[in-house]
Design an enzyme around this catalytic site. Sequence first.
Site, PDB file in Angstrom:
ATOM      1  N   TYR A 161       0.653  -0.879  -0.161  1.00 44.30           N
ATOM      2  CA  TYR A 161       0.207  -0.195  -0.086  1.00 44.30           C
ATOM      3  C   TYR A 161       0.666   1.514  -0.391  1.00 44.30           C
ATOM      4  O   TYR A 161       1.433   1.391   1.062  1.00 44.30           O
ATOM      5  CB  TYR A 161      -1.313  -0.136   1.164  1.00 44.30           C
ATOM      6  N   TYR A 208      -5.772   5.325  -7.898  1.00 45.10           N
ATOM      7  CA  TYR A 208      -5.823   4.848  -6.605  1.00 45.10           C
ATOM      8  C   TYR A 208      -7.217   4.226  -6.637  1.00 45.10           C
ATOM      9  O   TYR A 208      -8.350   5.343  -6.018  1.00 45.10           O
ATOM     10  CB  TYR A 208      -5.461   6.363  -5.215  1.00 45.10           C
TER      11      TYR A 208
END
Length: 385
Positions: free
Chosen positions: A289, A339
């Site tokens: 992440y 994203y």
Amino acid sequence: MFRLRDKYAIAGVGETAYSKDSGTTVLNLAVEACLKAANDAGVDVKDVDGIVSYNFGDSAPAMAVATALGIPDVGYAVDFAGGGNAANLITLSAAAAMEAGLARNVLCFRAMNGRSGFRLGGGRQMQARGITQHTAPYGWITYPQAMAMWARRHMIEYGTSAEHLGQIAITFRDNAALNERAMQRTPITMDDYMASRFIVEPFRMLDICLESDGACAVLMTDAERARDMAKPPVYLMGGAYGGGPNQGEDLFDAIRWPDHSKNYAAFIADDLWASAGVGPKDIDVAEIYDCFTYSVIMQLEGLGFIKPGDGGPYCASGAIARDGALPVNTHGGLLSEAYIHGFNHVLEAVRQLRGEAGPGQVAGAEVALTTAGAMTCGSAMVLRN
């Protein structure tokens, strides 16, 4: 601890185009991604009986997506109120629901108009009330502001430098250049990185992930059924969710966090590796992440790939490049592909394990890690082919 090793699998993946302006509703994006995931698995949506997602009040409800898909009998429809930390939690929860007999074929999705619609963090109010009485008077209200303090602490403790962060952004952009789905594909240099403007020191523009419109989805089922579907199954070996103490205020948890040189990853590592029956040395490819460059360093350290303090030099050494010791974010990551709140990491891991990652394929990839989260709370999974 998660105790369903290899009992469930991802059988299909699907996604929309990623863009700054989808020109359509979040519901339509979710439906498109889910249909593609079901088709990829060779499953008629009428045979889907579970659907699960997560959101920040910026998406379509799971039940609304089920209705739009024409799913006739939904036994499990759940929306998690969660951020990027939930990207792996929803797939772990899908496995748990199937183990409990609530569903047999479950669609997991994340859909958002994160650039043209509700922008992450945009719903916060500048009120000096409750926890924000300690932040709002100083104008501290956004994620970059909060996470800049974590990154700065790591720099102070260990000497992590701007060049270390810059090499992470450069590496992921190099990967994105090979990925036709990526929103940012033009390679960047260290000079480009240093010249990008500061948003919140020490973060420059190129340290911060994209804002994206789009959706992605996976179809999960039990391992035996998955073996009879259209694509090779990717098995869920293990996973973990959680973090450290005093959570519950999201980005404001930083006020009560005992040590800002580490994040949630250090607190879930033992459960993750024990549940999967493997360790860091067994991972062939990692989708970490990367809402900010620094979060990659803290997760690699917290999960035991390297010792605390070595993350900056490790990432700058070439170790996380496609041909390095640990290929990371082979699709370009959240910094350069898109994203979608971290869920696009799961799809990339599946492609790598199927050998379908195109020019970015890591040769011989058999075991993959996906992580989600950057601060006090997060989740991770280990997958295999």
